[in-house]
Design a protein around this motif. Structure first.
Motif, mmCIF file in Angstrom:
data_model
loop_
_atom_site.group_PDB
_atom_site.id
_atom_site.type_symbol
_atom_site.label_atom_id
_atom_site.label_comp_id
_atom_site.label_asym_id
_atom_site.label_seq_id
_atom_site.Cartn_x
_atom_site.Cartn_y
_atom_site.Cartn_z
ATOM 1 N N ALA A 28 49.586 57.810 5.162
ATOM 2 C CA ALA A 28 50.840 57.353 4.568
ATOM 3 C C ALA A 28 51.575 58.499 3.869
ATOM 4 C CB ALA A 28 50.586 56.211 3.600
ATOM 5 N N LEU A 29 50.834 59.488 3.361
ATOM 6 C CA LEU A 29 51.498 60.632 2.722
ATOM 7 C C LEU A 29 52.363 61.395 3.722
ATOM 8 C CD1 LEU A 29 48.660 62.029 0.446
ATOM 9 C CD2 LEU A 29 50.750 60.859 -0.262
ATOM 10 N N GLY A 30 51.816 61.625 4.914
ATOM 11 C CA GLY A 30 52.594 62.289 5.961
ATOM 12 C C GLY A 30 53.781 61.446 6.394
ATOM 13 N N ALA A 31 53.554 60.139 6.518
ATOM 14 C CA ALA A 31 54.640 59.237 6.895
ATOM 15 C C ALA A 31 55.728 59.231 5.825
ATOM 16 C CB ALA A 31 54.099 57.832 7.113
ATOM 17 N N CYS A 32 55.328 59.269 4.574
ATOM 18 C CA CYS A 32 56.289 59.293 3.469
ATOM 19 C C CYS A 32 57.149 60.549 3.543
ATOM 20 C CB CYS A 32 55.550 59.210 2.137
ATOM 21 S SG CYS A 32 56.647 59.110 0.718
ATOM 22 N N THR A 33 56.543 61.678 3.805
ATOM 23 C CA THR A 33 57.289 62.932 3.940
ATOM 24 C C THR A 33 58.298 62.835 5.076
ATOM 25 O OG1 THR A 33 55.423 64.180 3.079
ATOM 26 C CG2 THR A 33 57.056 65.418 4.340
ATOM 27 N N ARG A 34 57.882 62.269 6.198
ATOM 28 C CA ARG A 34 58.796 62.112 7.341
ATOM 29 C C ARG A 34 59.922 61.129 7.014
ATOM 30 N NH1 ARG A 34 53.835 62.820 9.708
ATOM 31 N NH2 ARG A 34 53.361 60.601 9.877
ATOM 32 N N GLU A 35 59.599 60.040 6.315
ATOM 33 C CA GLU A 35 60.623 59.058 5.954
ATOM 34 C C GLU A 35 61.624 59.637 4.961
ATOM 35 O OE1 GLU A 35 61.471 56.042 7.136
ATOM 36 O OE2 GLU A 35 59.960 56.419 8.673
ATOM 37 N N LEU A 36 61.138 60.443 4.015
ATOM 38 C CA LEU A 36 62.051 61.097 3.074
ATOM 39 C C LEU A 36 62.971 62.067 3.812
ATOM 40 C CD1 LEU A 36 59.634 61.696 0.092
ATOM 41 C CD2 LEU A 36 61.631 60.190 0.115
ATOM 42 N N ALA A 37 62.441 62.767 4.805
ATOM 43 C CA ALA A 37 63.270 63.672 5.612
ATOM 44 C C ALA A 37 64.312 62.876 6.399
ATOM 45 C CB ALA A 37 62.402 64.494 6.561
ATOM 46 N N ARG A 38 63.915 61.738 6.964
ATOM 47 C CA ARG A 38 64.880 60.885 7.684
ATOM 48 C C ARG A 38 65.976 60.415 6.740
ATOM 49 N NH1 ARG A 38 60.012 58.491 9.919
ATOM 50 N NH2 ARG A 38 59.742 59.333 11.994
ATOM 51 N N LEU A 39 65.567 59.997 5.540
ATOM 52 C CA LEU A 39 66.537 59.512 4.565
ATOM 53 C C LEU A 39 67.500 60.618 4.161
ATOM 54 C CD1 LEU A 39 67.639 57.372 2.620
ATOM 55 C CD2 LEU A 39 65.907 58.129 0.974
ATOM 56 N N THR A 40 66.992 61.793 3.824
ATOM 57 C CA THR A 40 67.888 62.866 3.393
ATOM 58 C C THR A 40 68.785 63.344 4.537
ATOM 59 O OG1 THR A 40 66.166 64.548 3.691
ATOM 60 C CG2 THR A 40 66.417 63.619 1.485
ATOM 61 N N ASP A 41 68.264 63.372 5.763
ATOM 62 C CA ASP A 41 69.109 63.697 6.922
ATOM 63 C C ASP A 41 70.243 62.681 7.046
ATOM 64 O OD1 ASP A 41 67.520 65.875 7.575
ATOM 65 O OD2 ASP A 41 66.463 64.842 9.210
ATOM 66 N N ALA A 42 69.905 61.399 6.904
ATOM 67 C CA ALA A 42 70.913 60.338 7.023
ATOM 68 C C ALA A 42 71.918 60.413 5.869
ATOM 69 C CB ALA A 42 70.233 58.972 7.065
ATOM 70 N N LEU A 43 71.463 60.757 4.672
ATOM 71 C CA LEU A 43 72.383 60.912 3.535
ATOM 72 C C LEU A 43 73.366 62.049 3.790
ATOM 73 C CD1 LEU A 43 69.971 60.482 0.485
ATOM 74 C CD2 LEU A 43 71.819 58.926 1.161
ATOM 75 N N VAL A 44 72.857 63.187 4.219
ATOM 76 C CA VAL A 44 73.720 64.348 4.471
ATOM 77 C C VAL A 44 74.695 64.040 5.612
ATOM 78 C CG1 VAL A 44 73.741 66.757 5.247
ATOM 79 C CG2 VAL A 44 72.087 66.010 3.522
ATOM 80 N N ASP A 45 74.217 63.405 6.677
ATOM 81 C CA ASP A 45 75.107 63.036 7.792
ATOM 82 C C ASP A 45 76.183 62.057 7.324
ATOM 83 O OD1 ASP A 45 73.553 64.616 9.428
ATOM 84 O OD2 ASP A 45 72.525 62.931 10.419
ATOM 85 N N GLY A 46 75.789 61.094 6.511
ATOM 86 C CA GLY A 46 76.737 60.100 6.007
ATOM 87 C C GLY A 46 77.786 60.719 5.102
ATOM 88 N N ALA A 79 68.840 61.973 -4.656
ATOM 89 C CA ALA A 79 67.691 61.162 -4.250
ATOM 90 C C ALA A 79 66.440 61.968 -4.594
ATOM 91 C CB ALA A 79 67.733 60.850 -2.762
ATOM 92 N N VAL A 80 65.527 61.354 -5.337
ATOM 93 C CA VAL A 80 64.334 62.051 -5.806
ATOM 94 C C VAL A 80 63.124 61.151 -5.602
ATOM 95 C CG1 VAL A 80 63.225 63.127 -7.794
ATOM 96 C CG2 VAL A 80 65.692 63.216 -7.579
ATOM 97 N N TRP A 81 62.070 61.693 -5.000
ATOM 98 C CA TRP A 81 60.804 60.983 -4.835
ATOM 99 C C TRP A 81 59.916 61.352 -6.019
ATOM 100 C CZ3 TRP A 81 58.636 57.001 -2.929
ATOM 101 C CH2 TRP A 81 57.263 56.914 -2.740
ATOM 102 N N LEU A 82 59.612 60.375 -6.844
ATOM 103 C CA LEU A 82 58.789 60.575 -8.036
ATOM 104 C C LEU A 82 57.396 60.028 -7.753
ATOM 105 C CD1 LEU A 82 61.418 59.220 -10.575
ATOM 106 C CD2 LEU A 82 60.935 61.609 -10.050
ATOM 107 N N ARG A 83 56.388 60.883 -7.902
ATOM 108 C CA ARG A 83 55.008 60.459 -7.631
ATOM 109 C C ARG A 83 54.202 60.484 -8.920
ATOM 110 N NH1 ARG A 83 53.004 64.226 -2.830
ATOM 111 N NH2 ARG A 83 53.315 65.766 -4.440
#
Length: 180
Positions: A28-46, A79-83
């Motif tokens: 899930a840690l790797g998936a989280c990193t990929r999802e955060l990258a998808r989110l930030t890519d989508a934010l920048v594109d938007g 957007a910040v991921w707080l762990r």
């Protein structure tokens, strides 16, 4: 004599142990990193699409690990991921904010003459959303509001909602401000 194989005994015992939820696993840690990258890519594109629509100068984008900052003129989106635990995606929070003002202005050379420097407007929080990861598998990953008042969203839908909040903030800065 009823003999069972080691495989059969292990499969019988497997039900005795509860499997850890997906978000607490290393995968899930790797998936989280990929999802955060998808989110930030989508934010920048938007925001780039919004920039074209509003005919504004190019946004300032900064993407350190686990963070994204987009300054669009007088407003910004962060957007910040707080762990709380570096070993689990289950305990993290995604904090998304829309600001009026300069969130992270670049340091500029100061003039030696007093009164010559113009300080950027301090940032004022306009909108905030706190989300948590919600997933049983990577394919089912979504971001759910911490307060269960709205549905969980995938990265693209969440980015769209955030960029809309940024658009509203930008349009609000174009209207004349009422004196306090």
């Amino acid at each position: 004599m009823n003999e069972t194989t080691i495989t059969e005994r292990l499969s019988d015992q497997r039900g005795l142990y509860e499997r850890a939820p997906y978000l607490t696993t290393f995968r899930a840690l790797g998936a989280c990193t990929r999802e955060l990258a998808r989110l930030t890519d989508a934010l920048v594109d938007g925001v780039e699409a919004l920039r074209v629509t509003l005919d504004t100068p190019a946004p300032v984008v900064r993407r350190p690990p686990g963070r994204c900052l987009v300054q669009l003129g007088p407003v910004a989106l962060t957007a910040v991921w707080l762990r709380s635990s570096p070993d689990s995606a289950a305990t993290g929070q995604l904090l998304i904010n829309v600001w009026r003002g300069a969130v992270a202005p670049r340091m500029q050379q100061r003039s030696e003459r007093p009164g010559q420097d113009r300080m950027p407007e301090p940032a004022t929080l306009l909108w905030e959303s706190v989300l948590i990861a919600d997933a049983a598998t990577e394919a089912e990953w979504s971001w759910a509001p911490e307060a269960a008042d709205a549905p969980a969203l995938d990265a693209r839908a969440l980015a769209t909602a955030c960029v809309e909040q940024l658009r509203l903030a930008y349009v609000d800065t174009l209207s004349p401000q009422e004196p306090a």
